[in-house]
Motif scaffolding. Sequence first.
Motif, mmCIF file in Angstrom:
data_model
loop_
_atom_site.group_PDB
_atom_site.id
_atom_site.type_symbol
_atom_site.label_atom_id
_atom_site.label_comp_id
_atom_site.label_asym_id
_atom_site.label_seq_id
_atom_site.Cartn_x
_atom_site.Cartn_y
_atom_site.Cartn_z
ATOM 1 N N TRP A 1 -43.393 37.812 -41.815
ATOM 2 C CA TRP A 1 -43.675 38.044 -40.399
ATOM 3 C C TRP A 1 -44.692 37.009 -39.895
ATOM 4 O O TRP A 1 -44.513 36.399 -38.834
ATOM 5 N N ARG A 2 -45.754 36.802 -40.676
ATOM 6 C CA ARG A 2 -46.787 35.833 -40.259
ATOM 7 C C ARG A 2 -46.140 34.463 -40.054
ATOM 8 O O ARG A 2 -46.422 33.769 -39.076
ATOM 9 N N TYR A 3 -45.287 34.087 -41.000
ATOM 10 C CA TYR A 3 -44.670 32.760 -40.936
ATOM 11 C C TYR A 3 -43.786 32.634 -39.693
ATOM 12 O O TYR A 3 -43.896 31.650 -38.943
ATOM 13 N N ASN A 4 -42.934 33.630 -39.451
ATOM 14 C CA ASN A 4 -42.049 33.569 -38.276
ATOM 15 C C ASN A 4 -42.851 33.588 -36.973
ATOM 16 O O ASN A 4 -42.484 32.930 -35.998
ATOM 17 N N ASP B 1 -58.071 28.291 -32.794
ATOM 18 C CA ASP B 1 -57.381 27.035 -32.502
ATOM 19 C C ASP B 1 -55.860 27.189 -32.607
ATOM 20 O O ASP B 1 -55.133 26.208 -32.681
ATOM 21 N N GLY B 2 -55.375 28.438 -32.582
ATOM 22 C CA GLY B 2 -53.931 28.687 -32.501
ATOM 23 C C GLY B 2 -53.232 28.543 -33.835
ATOM 24 O O GLY B 2 -53.638 29.162 -34.823
ATOM 25 N N VAL B 3 -52.203 27.678 -33.878
ATOM 26 C CA VAL B 3 -51.387 27.530 -35.089
ATOM 27 C C VAL B 3 -52.251 27.186 -36.313
ATOM 28 O O VAL B 3 -52.025 27.715 -37.407
ATOM 29 N N GLY B 4 -53.250 26.338 -36.119
ATOM 30 C CA GLY B 4 -54.132 25.949 -37.231
ATOM 31 C C GLY B 4 -54.767 27.179 -37.860
ATOM 32 O O GLY B 4 -54.764 27.347 -39.089
ATOM 33 N N TYR B 5 -55.296 28.077 -37.009
ATOM 34 C CA TYR B 5 -55.899 29.313 -37.530
ATOM 35 C C TYR B 5 -54.846 30.176 -38.232
ATOM 36 O O TYR B 5 -55.052 30.667 -39.352
ATOM 37 N N THR C 1 -53.901 32.283 -42.458
ATOM 38 C CA THR C 1 -53.686 33.698 -42.804
ATOM 39 C C THR C 1 -52.501 33.879 -43.767
ATOM 40 O O THR C 1 -52.276 34.968 -44.274
ATOM 41 N N LEU C 2 -51.752 32.784 -43.989
ATOM 42 C CA LEU C 2 -50.545 32.910 -44.826
ATOM 43 C C LEU C 2 -50.861 33.263 -46.281
ATOM 44 O O LEU C 2 -50.008 33.763 -46.998
#
Length: 262
Positions: free
Chosen positions: A212-215, A234-238, A242-243
């Motif tokens: 889910w996190r990845y998608n 910072d969005g995608v970077g942050y 979490t992955l």
Amino acid sequence: MPTEYGQDPPLSYNKYLKVRELIELQETLSDPASHDELLFIVIHQTYELWFKQILHELDATIKWINEDRVFRANHSLRGVVSIERILVTQIHILESMAPIGFLEFRDKLNPASGFQSMQFRELEFASGAKDEKILSTFSDDQFASERLSKRFGEPSLADAFWGLISRQGLAAESFDERVKATVEILTHPEKYAEIYNMQDLLIEHDELIVSWRYNHIQMVERMLGMKRGTGGSDGVGYLMTTLSKKFFPELWEARTHLRIDQ
Ligand code: HEM
């Protein structure tokens, strides 16, 4: 005196499910309403309803495990992973939104963000990933703070599972002992049949949340590129950081140590 659903009506679908109230709960902030804002609200509310159901099953699972009712606990866990399979793919619906359509109302959402989803954090805490820093971000929200503090102090699904393993006579205090116990279970599936099934469902729960996190990340990048999040990160970077979050790292680690000749 007319009631909300007519003159003393018999039970009906709409009355039982409170459909009238339900379809009034999507209040757009854009005015006039930007076309895609309804989808944006509906999908988030749908996620929150499923989170509620997942928490209901996780709480029951922890209870069944503590009572050594492994078959019953596995039944609830199967419910959890069935929902999560839907949650993983559901995020793609948002990709039908044109990025420019999202930008029409995005600024209005500031500083709200999925980062503040109380129930998602409850799901993480109840599963075993507790984080004091995340708990402290809810200090301005008394309702969420109380629920999260309660879960923070309660034994998680991971605690319940390792307690069960100890009661099976396998040492499961330290990380290494838990890895060793898992290797033993993976080596002898039939000897530990229901426990084997449980570790399989638990690792699937872990895997599905990572999926889910990845998608979600892919969808966010498709909508926003590398723009900052409304929650201030910072969005995608942050989100990429979490992955690596895992509820049951020992179950994953055990796969490295498994050998055919054990
Ligand atoms: C266009 C749609 C979406 C965008 C652009 C988006 C964007 C983001 C961003 C940038 C973050 C990082 C925190 C921040 O700075 O705001 C975030 C976090 C998060 N979002 Fe979304 N999101 C979207 C839809 C969703 C949906 C449908 C859900 C479902 C519940 C969701 C749940 C979350 C959660 C739980 C986090 C926290 C993740 C973590 O910290 O581990 N988001 N989102």
